[in-house]
Design a protein around this motif. Structure first.
Motif, PDB file in Angstrom:
ATOM      1  N   ASN A 183       0.826  -1.206   0.000  1.00 10.35           N
ATOM      2  CA  ASN A 183       0.000   0.000   0.000  1.00 10.35           C
ATOM      3  C   ASN A 183       0.853   1.246   0.000  1.00 10.35           C
ATOM      4  O   ASN A 183       2.002   1.205   0.426  1.00 10.35           O
ATOM      5  N   PHE A 186      -2.424   7.920   0.771  1.00 12.08           N
ATOM      6  CA  PHE A 186      -2.924   9.051  -0.018  1.00 12.08           C
ATOM      7  C   PHE A 186      -2.319  10.328   0.562  1.00 12.08           C
ATOM      8  O   PHE A 186      -2.053  10.395   1.770  1.00 12.08           O
ATOM      9  N   TYR A 203      -4.836   4.540   3.118  1.00  7.12           N
ATOM     10  CA  TYR A 203      -3.910   3.908   2.185  1.00  7.12           C
ATOM     11  C   TYR A 203      -4.650   3.406   0.962  1.00  7.12           C
ATOM     12  O   TYR A 203      -5.851   3.174   1.003  1.00  7.12           O
ATOM     13  N   ALA A 204      -3.904   3.182  -0.122  1.00  8.05           N
ATOM     14  CA  ALA A 204      -4.485   2.503  -1.289  1.00  8.05           C
ATOM     15  C   ALA A 204      -3.424   1.556  -1.845  1.00  8.05           C
ATOM     16  O   ALA A 204      -2.226   1.719  -1.555  1.00  8.05           O
ATOM     17  N   ASP A 206      -0.618  -0.071  -4.008  1.00  2.00           N
ATOM     18  CA  ASP A 206       0.495   0.712  -4.558  1.00  2.00           C
ATOM     19  C   ASP A 206       0.768   0.469  -6.044  1.00  2.00           C
ATOM     20  O   ASP A 206       1.867   0.717  -6.522  1.00  2.00           O
ATOM     21  N   SER A 335       1.691   9.492  -9.945  1.00  5.24           N
ATOM     22  CA  SER A 335       0.591   9.942  -9.087  1.00  5.24           C
ATOM     23  C   SER A 335      -0.704  10.040  -9.894  1.00  5.24           C
ATOM     24  O   SER A 335      -0.671  10.277 -11.106  1.00  5.24           O
ATOM     25  N   LYS A 338      -7.266  11.658  -7.301  1.00  2.00           N
ATOM     26  CA  LYS A 338      -8.467  10.824  -7.056  1.00  2.00           C
ATOM     27  C   LYS A 338      -9.372  11.439  -5.989  1.00  2.00           C
ATOM     28  O   LYS A 338      -8.925  12.256  -5.194  1.00  2.00           O
ATOM     29  N   ALA A 340     -10.959  10.939  -2.554  1.00  2.00           N
ATOM     30  CA  ALA A 340     -10.709  10.090  -1.381  1.00  2.00           C
ATOM     31  C   ALA A 340     -11.503  10.617  -0.187  1.00  2.00           C
ATOM     32  O   ALA A 340     -11.151  11.662   0.387  1.00  2.00           O
ATOM     33  N   LYS A 359      -2.900   9.672  -5.220  1.00  2.00           N
ATOM     34  CA  LYS A 359      -2.657   8.255  -4.951  1.00  2.00           C
ATOM     35  C   LYS A 359      -1.382   7.919  -5.719  1.00  2.00           C
ATOM     36  O   LYS A 359      -1.154   8.472  -6.806  1.00  2.00           O
ATOM     37  N   GLU A 361       1.125   5.104  -7.521  1.00  2.00           N
ATOM     38  CA  GLU A 361       1.146   3.742  -8.044  1.00  2.00           C
ATOM     39  C   GLU A 361       2.387   3.495  -8.885  1.00  2.00           C
ATOM     40  O   GLU A 361       2.805   4.369  -9.647  1.00  2.00           O
TER      41      GLU A 361
END
Ligand code: UTP
Length: 410
Positions: A183, A186, A203-204, A206, A335, A338, A340, A359, A361
């Motif tokens: 994860n 954010f 968290y989200a 990764d 990035s 988003k 959230a 977020k 990733e």
């Protein structure tokens, strides 16, 4: 507590102290533990890229070569198939499904693989479609392929439970292994950590690029090595026509002496919004449509083929050594802006109507850059790609159902 205050102040996250003031003792201890686990140095670096996510300025982008499967002669095809078949039959092949995504665009309540697609003759779950494809391959090659499934913290329990409930869709349970990806927190537009209504730092997952590190950390690479697996196919959970067992792709990658291969489909038009294979600063890469100019998007070679026309459909093949090599590198984070939902310092809940947070990733294809070359096999769209991304319109259940029914003549 003094130490914690100092760390939070130094890293401009001291708003978290206000949450600690209103939390009960359990919530407070939980939050302190979460704060302790944060890598603030990394967080500060990430925030810097939030608003400047263009990795491709000053990069040299070039065409990458590919092989069009439909142009291979029968003998060439047979030769490649034979190589692939031997790898599979000798137990050196395994498959991985990436199922850790949040599927926000589809908006399905639950892991994306538990989405029921209304195909003919009877509706099937996305996980069920993948299981059926693998069972067919197992019969064909008289083997049981090891199937690894990557989940996320958010959806792991539900995914595992779903498989149990559905008796693994007839797949041998002992040949399925779930592993969890990591994860990333954010950050708000001001670079602040967000907190939810249970006093958890938000968290989200990764990103699918973290698959390599997760495979290392969770013992998947070791497990594969112990089983003598040499080649691994990695595919997404949301393609109703995903073919996880492709002897031609294996044969081509080995013949071309590469450690990575991927299937592509040709763009439907030069401006289709998809990522395409290319060479970036001399090494294999996928570049987003928004990152190439109109001229580049329309450029063709002497045969009239688009120079940047090979779309990425998330159908990748790796040698075990390639996966291990990538797993030892830190892939860059990208990035995404988003929506959230979060809780304010005074306990008030906020459900944003527009993006309010970043977020972070990693992307699976950034792993390709550690190699000089990769094989790209162009296949037919109608036989290989029925993505389920959006609720409606393009790449939606409706379009995927049509493609699936056409392909299977049902
Ligand atoms: P997408 O990039 O389409 O993301 O994933 P998604 O989460 O499914 O959907 P949106 O963007 O939130 O609407 C492509 C593949 O990568 C997997 C997904 O499960 C899918 O198979 N994935 C994505 C992960 O396994 N982990 C991630 O963190 C992100």
């Amino acid at each position: 507590m003094e130490n914690l205050k100092e760390v939070l102040l130094k890293n401009h996250q001291d708003h978290l102290l206000k949450y600690l003031e209103i939390a009960n003792e359990d919530e407070k201890q939980k939050m302190i533990k979460q704060i302790d686990n944060i890598d603030f140095e990394q967080l500060n670096k990430l925030y810097k890229i939030s608003k400047n996510n263009n990795f491709n300025t000053n990069c040299k982008i070039e065409h990458s070569s590919f092989v069009d499967k439909s142009k291979l002669t029968i003998d060439e095809l047979e030769e490649l198939k034979e190589v692939g078949k031997n790898i599979i039959k000798s137990g050196k092949y395994a498959v991985v499904t990436m199922a850790g995504g949040q599927g926000t665009r589809l908006g399905h309540d639950g892991p994306k693989g538990t989405f029921l697609l209304n195909v003919n003759p009877k509706p099937k779950y996305l996980f069920e479609l993948i299981a059926e494809g693998l069972i067919r391959a197992n019969k064909k090659y008289n083997i049981t392929l090891n199937w690894y499934i990557m989940t996320s913290t958010e959806n792991n329990d539900k995914t595992v439970e779903f498989f149990k409930e559905h008796e693994y869709f007839g797949y041998p349970k002992e040949s399925i292994m779930f592993f969890e990806q990591g994860n990333m927190p954010f950050l708000s537009e001001e670079g602040k950590l967000l907190v939810d209504d249970s006093f958890n730092i938000k968290y989200a997952a990764d990103g699918n690029g973290c698959i390599y590190k997760s495979m290392l950390k969770d013992g998947v690479i070791d497990d594969m090595k112990n089983k003598g697996i040499k080649w691994i196919f990695v595919g997404s959970v949301d393609n109703a026509l995903v073919n996880m067992v492709d002897t031609v792709l294996i044969g081509l990658t080995i013949k071309e002496n590469n450690e990575i291969g991927s299937r592509s489909i040709v763009k439907s038009n030069p401006h289709e919004p998809v990522g395409v294979f290319c060479k970036k600063n001399g090494v294999p890469a996928v570049i987003e449509y928004s990152e190439i100019s109109k001229e580049m998007a329309e450029a063709t070679d002497d045969d009239g083929e688009l120079l940047y026309g090979e779309s990425n459909i998330m159908a990748h093949l790796y040698s075990i050594d390639a996966i291990e090599k990538i797993s030892k590198h830190d892939l860059p984070y990208h990035s995404a802006h988003k929506k959230a939902p979060y809780m304010k310092e005074n306990g008030e809940l906020v459900n944003p109507t527009k993006p309010n947070a970043y977020k972070y990733e990693a992307f699976i294809f950034d792993g390709f850059s550690y190699f000089d070359n990769m094989s790209v096999l162009r296949v037919k769209r109608e036989e290989n790609f029925a993505p389920i991304k959006n609720k409606e319109g393009n790449d939606s259940p409706e379009t995927a159902i049509k493609l699936y029914n056409n392909f299977w003549h049902v």
